[in-house]
Design a protein around this motif. Structure first.
Motif, PDB file in Angstrom:
ATOM      1  N   TYR A   1     -33.193  18.941  41.400  1.00  0.00           N
ATOM      2  CA  TYR A   1     -33.716  18.468  40.122  1.00  0.00           C
ATOM      3  C   TYR A   1     -33.386  17.012  39.840  1.00  0.00           C
ATOM      4  O   TYR A   1     -33.823  16.478  38.818  1.00  0.00           O
ATOM      5  CB  TYR A   1     -33.179  19.333  38.979  1.00  0.00           C
ATOM      6  CG  TYR A   1     -31.672  19.411  38.920  1.00  0.00           C
ATOM      7  CD1 TYR A   1     -30.995  20.486  39.486  1.00  0.00           C
ATOM      8  CD2 TYR A   1     -30.919  18.412  38.310  1.00  0.00           C
ATOM      9  CE1 TYR A   1     -29.625  20.560  39.451  1.00  0.00           C
ATOM     10  CE2 TYR A   1     -29.550  18.472  38.270  1.00  0.00           C
ATOM     11  CZ  TYR A   1     -28.893  19.558  38.846  1.00  0.00           C
ATOM     12  OH  TYR A   1     -27.521  19.642  38.814  1.00  0.00           O
ATOM     13  N   ASP A   2     -32.616  16.359  40.683  1.00  0.00           N
ATOM     14  CA  ASP A   2     -32.164  15.016  40.327  1.00  0.00           C
ATOM     15  C   ASP A   2     -32.533  13.947  41.350  1.00  0.00           C
ATOM     16  O   ASP A   2     -31.992  12.847  41.302  1.00  0.00           O
ATOM     17  CB  ASP A   2     -30.656  14.998  40.080  1.00  0.00           C
ATOM     18  CG  ASP A   2     -29.842  15.192  41.357  1.00  0.00           C
ATOM     19  OD1 ASP A   2     -28.606  15.048  41.291  1.00  0.00           O
ATOM     20  OD2 ASP A   2     -30.440  15.498  42.408  1.00  0.00           O
ATOM     21  N   ALA A   3     -33.438  14.269  42.244  1.00  0.00           N
ATOM     22  CA  ALA A   3     -33.866  13.257  43.199  1.00  0.00           C
ATOM     23  C   ALA A   3     -34.644  12.156  42.490  1.00  0.00           C
ATOM     24  O   ALA A   3     -35.367  12.415  41.518  1.00  0.00           O
ATOM     25  CB  ALA A   3     -34.730  13.893  44.277  1.00  0.00           C
ATOM     26  N   ASP A   4     -34.500  10.946  42.969  1.00  0.00           N
ATOM     27  CA  ASP A   4     -35.242   9.822  42.399  1.00  0.00           C
ATOM     28  C   ASP A   4     -36.682   9.791  42.908  1.00  0.00           C
ATOM     29  O   ASP A   4     -37.602   9.410  42.170  1.00  0.00           O
ATOM     30  CB  ASP A   4     -34.546   8.512  42.760  1.00  0.00           C
ATOM     31  CG  ASP A   4     -33.164   8.393  42.139  1.00  0.00           C
ATOM     32  OD1 ASP A   4     -32.224   7.985  42.840  1.00  0.00           O
ATOM     33  OD2 ASP A   4     -33.031   8.712  40.940  1.00  0.00           O
ATOM     34  N   TYR A   5     -36.855  10.149  44.179  1.00  0.00           N
ATOM     35  CA  TYR A   5     -38.185  10.090  44.790  1.00  0.00           C
ATOM     36  C   TYR A   5     -38.402  11.308  45.681  1.00  0.00           C
ATOM     37  O   TYR A   5     -37.452  11.825  46.281  1.00  0.00           O
ATOM     38  CB  TYR A   5     -38.330   8.818  45.651  1.00  0.00           C
ATOM     39  CG  TYR A   5     -37.904   7.545  44.962  1.00  0.00           C
ATOM     40  CD1 TYR A   5     -36.816   6.816  45.418  1.00  0.00           C
ATOM     41  CD2 TYR A   5     -38.602   7.066  43.844  1.00  0.00           C
ATOM     42  CE1 TYR A   5     -36.419   5.654  44.788  1.00  0.00           C
ATOM     43  CE2 TYR A   5     -38.205   5.899  43.214  1.00  0.00           C
ATOM     44  CZ  TYR A   5     -37.115   5.205  43.687  1.00  0.00           C
ATOM     45  OH  TYR A   5     -36.725   4.047  43.059  1.00  0.00           O
ATOM     46  N   TRP A   6     -39.661  11.725  45.765  1.00  0.00           N
ATOM     47  CA  TRP A   6     -40.042  12.870  46.588  1.00  0.00           C
ATOM     48  C   TRP A   6     -41.210  12.506  47.485  1.00  0.00           C
ATOM     49  O   TRP A   6     -42.076  11.719  47.104  1.00  0.00           O
ATOM     50  CB  TRP A   6     -40.479  14.040  45.707  1.00  0.00           C
ATOM     51  CG  TRP A   6     -39.363  14.758  45.051  1.00  0.00           C
ATOM     52  CD1 TRP A   6     -38.850  14.526  43.804  1.00  0.00           C
ATOM     53  CD2 TRP A   6     -38.595  15.835  45.589  1.00  0.00           C
ATOM     54  NE1 TRP A   6     -37.824  15.392  43.541  1.00  0.00           N
ATOM     55  CE2 TRP A   6     -37.642  16.210  44.628  1.00  0.00           C
ATOM     56  CE3 TRP A   6     -38.618  16.528  46.802  1.00  0.00           C
ATOM     57  CZ2 TRP A   6     -36.716  17.238  44.823  1.00  0.00           C
ATOM     58  CZ3 TRP A   6     -37.706  17.547  47.005  1.00  0.00           C
ATOM     59  CH2 TRP A   6     -36.763  17.898  46.030  1.00  0.00           C
ATOM     60  N   GLY A   7     -41.225  13.126  48.662  1.00  0.00           N
ATOM     61  CA  GLY A   7     -42.398  13.051  49.508  1.00  0.00           C
ATOM     62  C   GLY A   7     -43.387  14.135  49.136  1.00  0.00           C
ATOM     63  O   GLY A   7     -43.133  14.964  48.244  1.00  0.00           O
ATOM     64  N   GLN A   8     -44.509  14.160  49.855  1.00  0.00           N
ATOM     65  CA  GLN A   8     -45.575  15.096  49.519  1.00  0.00           C
ATOM     66  C   GLN A   8     -45.437  16.434  50.224  1.00  0.00           C
ATOM     67  O   GLN A   8     -46.109  17.395  49.846  1.00  0.00           O
ATOM     68  CB  GLN A   8     -46.941  14.477  49.884  1.00  0.00           C
ATOM     69  CG  GLN A   8     -47.357  14.604  51.344  1.00  0.00           C
ATOM     70  CD  GLN A   8     -46.557  13.725  52.297  1.00  0.00           C
ATOM     71  OE1 GLN A   8     -45.775  12.871  51.868  1.00  0.00           O
ATOM     72  NE2 GLN A   8     -46.754  13.915  53.596  1.00  0.00           N
ATOM     73  N   GLY A   9     -44.583  16.512  51.206  1.00  0.00           N
ATOM     74  CA  GLY A   9     -44.322  17.764  51.909  1.00  0.00           C
ATOM     75  C   GLY A   9     -45.114  17.903  53.186  1.00  0.00           C
ATOM     76  O   GLY A   9     -46.193  17.321  53.342  1.00  0.00           O
ATOM     77  N   THR A  10     -44.559  18.678  54.107  1.00  0.00           N
ATOM     78  CA  THR A  10     -45.241  18.992  55.356  1.00  0.00           C
ATOM     79  C   THR A  10     -44.988  20.469  55.675  1.00  0.00           C
ATOM     80  O   THR A  10     -43.870  20.962  55.523  1.00  0.00           O
ATOM     81  CB  THR A  10     -44.766  18.078  56.507  1.00  0.00           C
ATOM     82  OG1 THR A  10     -45.536  18.324  57.682  1.00  0.00           O
ATOM     83  CG2 THR A  10     -43.288  18.264  56.821  1.00  0.00           C
ATOM     84  N   GLN A  11     -46.039  21.152  56.097  1.00  0.00           N
ATOM     85  CA  GLN A  11     -45.944  22.590  56.323  1.00  0.00           C
ATOM     86  C   GLN A  11     -45.340  22.879  57.688  1.00  0.00           C
ATOM     87  O   GLN A  11     -45.767  22.324  58.698  1.00  0.00           O
ATOM     88  CB  GLN A  11     -47.333  23.225  56.243  1.00  0.00           C
ATOM     89  CG  GLN A  11     -47.372  24.716  56.542  1.00  0.00           C
ATOM     90  CD  GLN A  11     -46.728  25.550  55.462  1.00  0.00           C
ATOM     91  OE1 GLN A  11     -46.978  25.352  54.264  1.00  0.00           O
ATOM     92  NE2 GLN A  11     -45.876  26.507  55.856  1.00  0.00           N
ATOM     93  N   VAL A  12     -44.379  23.777  57.691  1.00  0.00           N
ATOM     94  CA  VAL A  12     -43.810  24.306  58.928  1.00  0.00           C
ATOM     95  C   VAL A  12     -44.047  25.816  58.941  1.00  0.00           C
ATOM     96  O   VAL A  12     -43.660  26.506  58.003  1.00  0.00           O
ATOM     97  CB  VAL A  12     -42.305  24.011  59.032  1.00  0.00           C
ATOM     98  CG1 VAL A  12     -41.688  24.753  60.210  1.00  0.00           C
ATOM     99  CG2 VAL A  12     -42.068  22.510  59.162  1.00  0.00           C
ATOM    100  N   THR A  13     -44.695  26.283  59.978  1.00  0.00           N
ATOM    101  CA  THR A  13     -44.969  27.706  60.116  1.00  0.00           C
ATOM    102  C   THR A  13     -44.422  28.186  61.450  1.00  0.00           C
ATOM    103  O   THR A  13     -44.761  27.626  62.498  1.00  0.00           O
ATOM    104  CB  THR A  13     -46.476  27.995  60.042  1.00  0.00           C
ATOM    105  OG1 THR A  13     -46.993  27.487  58.806  1.00  0.00           O
ATOM    106  CG2 THR A  13     -46.739  29.496  60.118  1.00  0.00           C
ATOM    107  N   VAL A  14     -43.564  29.197  61.386  1.00  0.00           N
ATOM    108  CA  VAL A  14     -42.960  29.748  62.594  1.00  0.00           C
ATOM    109  C   VAL A  14     -43.478  31.166  62.769  1.00  0.00           C
ATOM    110  O   VAL A  14     -43.252  32.031  61.926  1.00  0.00           O
ATOM    111  CB  VAL A  14     -41.428  29.746  62.508  1.00  0.00           C
ATOM    112  CG1 VAL A  14     -40.827  30.239  63.818  1.00  0.00           C
ATOM    113  CG2 VAL A  14     -40.912  28.355  62.158  1.00  0.00           C
TER     114      VAL A  14
END
Length: 122
Positions: free
Chosen positions: A107-120
């Motif tokens: 909850y306290d990060a200054d910046y976030w990326g958009q995410g990348t999907q990992v499927t195993v």
């Protein structure tokens, strides 16, 4: 403009490996800690690993210790997450996040990326 851009996700069989990258720009990379988080469908976001760029200190959640390795290339402003011995329960969207000086909690990060999907797959 601040950016965190993840890459390297994909589909892999159980036991396989992937390396995620988080390329940062727009802020002083060396002053920040970069964390990896993941969120599976229907579950809360959880912290996976973090590296503090100022001194290289790393932390891992218990479920990935011995399988995942976080590293940083400060010349490229990029943090990596090498994921080995992947399990189906590692399936999630993986995000990187940055926080000044100390490892981010979700909850306290200054910046976030958009995410990348990992499927195993099993």
């Amino acid at each position: 403009e601040v950016q965190l851009v993840e890459s390297g996700g994909g589909l892999v069989q159980a036991g396989g490996s992937l390396r995620l990258s988080c390329a940062a720009s727009g802020f002083t990379f060396d002053d920040y800690a970069i964390g990896w988080f993941r969120q599976a469908p229907g579950k809360e976001r959880e912290g996976v690993s973090c590296m503090r760029n100022s001194d290289g200190r790393t932390v891992y959640t218990d479920s990935v210790k011995g399988r995942f390795t976080i590293s940083s290339d400060n010349a490229k402003n990029t943090v990596y997450l090498q994921m080995n011995s992947l399990k189906p329960e590692d399936t999630a969207v993986y995000y990187c996040a940055a926080r000044l000086e100390t490892c981010p909690i979700s909850y306290d990060a200054d910046y976030w990326g958009q995410g990348t999907q990992v499927t195993v797959s099993s």
